[in-house]
Design a protein around this motif. Sequence first.
Motif, PDB file in Angstrom:
ATOM      1  N   LEU A  87       4.871   5.779   1.470  1.00  0.00           N
ATOM      2  CA  LEU A  87       5.597   4.956   2.434  1.00  0.00           C
ATOM      3  C   LEU A  87       4.804   3.702   2.790  1.00  0.00           C
ATOM      4  CD1 LEU A  87       8.031   4.515   4.314  1.00  0.00           C
ATOM      5  CD2 LEU A  87       6.776   5.810   6.041  1.00  0.00           C
ATOM      6  N   VAL A  88       3.528   3.859   3.071  1.00  0.00           N
ATOM      7  CA  VAL A  88       2.689   2.708   3.416  1.00  0.00           C
ATOM      8  C   VAL A  88       2.585   1.751   2.223  1.00  0.00           C
ATOM      9  CG1 VAL A  88       0.332   2.005   4.017  1.00  0.00           C
ATOM     10  CG2 VAL A  88       1.422   3.918   5.220  1.00  0.00           C
ATOM     11  N   ALA A  89       2.436   2.301   1.018  1.00  0.00           N
ATOM     12  CA  ALA A  89       2.370   1.455  -0.178  1.00  0.00           C
ATOM     13  C   ALA A  89       3.692   0.714  -0.378  1.00  0.00           C
ATOM     14  CB  ALA A  89       2.056   2.314  -1.405  1.00  0.00           C
ATOM     15  N   TYR A  90       4.800   1.374  -0.148  1.00  0.00           N
ATOM     16  CA  TYR A  90       6.118   0.745  -0.276  1.00  0.00           C
ATOM     17  C   TYR A  90       6.276  -0.380   0.740  1.00  0.00           C
ATOM     18  CZ  TYR A  90      11.162   0.105   0.043  1.00  0.00           C
ATOM     19  OH  TYR A  90      12.407  -0.426   0.097  1.00  0.00           O
ATOM     20  N   LEU A  91       5.861  -0.140   1.981  1.00  0.00           N
ATOM     21  CA  LEU A  91       5.980  -1.167   3.011  1.00  0.00           C
ATOM     22  C   LEU A  91       5.044  -2.356   2.750  1.00  0.00           C
ATOM     23  CD1 LEU A  91       6.281   1.055   6.201  1.00  0.00           C
ATOM     24  CD2 LEU A  91       8.099  -0.195   5.031  1.00  0.00           C
ATOM     25  N   ALA A  92       3.883  -2.065   2.174  1.00  0.00           N
ATOM     26  CA  ALA A  92       2.937  -3.142   1.866  1.00  0.00           C
ATOM     27  C   ALA A  92       3.480  -4.012   0.746  1.00  0.00           C
ATOM     28  CB  ALA A  92       1.581  -2.570   1.466  1.00  0.00           C
TER      29      ALA A  92
END
Length: 154
Positions: A149-154
């Motif tokens: 999720l964090v990688a997707y948002l970044a």
Amino acid sequence: MASMSANVGGQAVLEGVMMRSPGSWAVTVRRPDGGMARVCRPVSSAASRHRWMRLPVIRGMVALGESLVIGFRALAASASFAAVEDGEEPDLEAAAELSRGQIAFAFTIAIGFAVLVFKVSPAVITDLLPIHSTIEFVLVEGAIRVTLLVAYLA
């Protein structure tokens, strides 16, 4: 002094912006020649036509669905300008009219992708690791989901 508020919102699209009010939506995009192109459409909410769709939980689902449909149509209209070759003139009016089948197909692909990335892949990755405890499995799977999720948002 009375305050006035307007129920207007919007979203960014490719080379432009889409704005929505309770009664209509419009998208404006930059043409390849630097000019602007615009299309406006009325909004006919299902909740205004059917009383039962105004119930609290159902109203939210209807509003989300309508927002997604309008967003897909606005993105399709703006994408038609982003994909043109020099000398061609895209039809913004036609691009804003996606069929129900096209919208259903786009929703299916988007939801399938989200389930695959955020639900299935963390479970498969965790299953491949040498984990023997249920608690460890849940913690590792949760960490993988948060990382994705964090990688997707970044």
